[in-house]
Design an enzyme around this catalytic site. Sequence first.
Site, PDB file in Angstrom:
ATOM      1  N   GLU A  56      51.671  43.959  32.031  1.00 23.34           N
ATOM      2  CA  GLU A  56      52.758  44.606  31.291  1.00 23.34           C
ATOM      3  C   GLU A  56      52.372  44.864  29.836  1.00 23.34           C
ATOM      4  OE1 GLU A  56      57.027  43.338  32.607  1.00 23.34           O
ATOM      5  OE2 GLU A  56      55.812  41.518  32.428  1.00 23.34           O
ATOM      6  N   TYR A  94      75.539  58.881  15.152  1.00 28.43           N
ATOM      7  CA  TYR A  94      74.974  58.265  16.358  1.00 28.43           C
ATOM      8  C   TYR A  94      73.532  58.679  16.594  1.00 28.43           C
ATOM      9  CZ  TYR A  94      77.184  62.512  18.253  1.00 28.43           C
ATOM     10  OH  TYR A  94      77.615  63.787  18.464  1.00 28.43           O
ATOM     11  N   ILE A 114      63.142  41.039  27.361  1.00 28.99           N
ATOM     12  CA  ILE A 114      64.124  42.056  26.979  1.00 28.99           C
ATOM     13  C   ILE A 114      65.287  41.419  26.231  1.00 28.99           C
ATOM     14  CG2 ILE A 114      63.470  43.773  28.697  1.00 28.99           C
ATOM     15  CD1 ILE A 114      65.827  42.904  30.425  1.00 28.99           C
ATOM     16  N   GLU A 115      65.545  40.134  26.452  1.00 29.18           N
ATOM     17  CA  GLU A 115      66.590  39.441  25.712  1.00 29.18           C
ATOM     18  C   GLU A 115      66.291  39.460  24.212  1.00 29.18           C
ATOM     19  OE1 GLU A 115      66.472  37.397  29.796  1.00 29.18           O
ATOM     20  OE2 GLU A 115      65.053  38.357  28.442  1.00 29.18           O
ATOM     21  N   LYS A 153      65.465  47.481  32.159  1.00 28.80           N
ATOM     22  CA  LYS A 153      64.044  47.639  32.461  1.00 28.80           C
ATOM     23  C   LYS A 153      63.966  48.112  33.920  1.00 28.80           C
ATOM     24  CE  LYS A 153      59.823  44.963  31.636  1.00 28.80           C
ATOM     25  NZ  LYS A 153      59.306  43.611  31.324  1.00 28.80           N
TER      26      LYS A 153
END
Length: 118
Positions: free
Chosen positions: A21, A53, A72-73, A98
């Site tokens: 990864e 935005y 990802i946290e 993901k």
Amino acid sequence: MDKIYIEGLEVQSLIGVYDWERDAKQRLLVDIVLFSDLNKPALSDNVIDTLNYAEVANAVSDVAENSTFALIEALALAMIEHIFEQFPVQKITLKLSKPDILPTAKNVAVEFTRERKE
């Protein structure tokens, strides 16, 4: 509280715990709910009175692009903290997906909701 939604924002990030990864950036999807008072722009109909935005989306994309988190946290929380630093929002819900990580699952995601600390 009023809300602005940014849904399905595609970003790229070097993220993951496995060696394979860490070879190339991966596609991630971000869904954001920004809680803010939108009464002033609703009445004025002037873009200067609202949250930009596009700038929020660019800021989140920049965080992803320049990070090297394993989880990802951790990336989701970094995105939230950056939004709070740059934009006048009271509360944020951010879902970070993901989608290409598990061959037998459509998606893996985390979702955080945080309020601005005064």
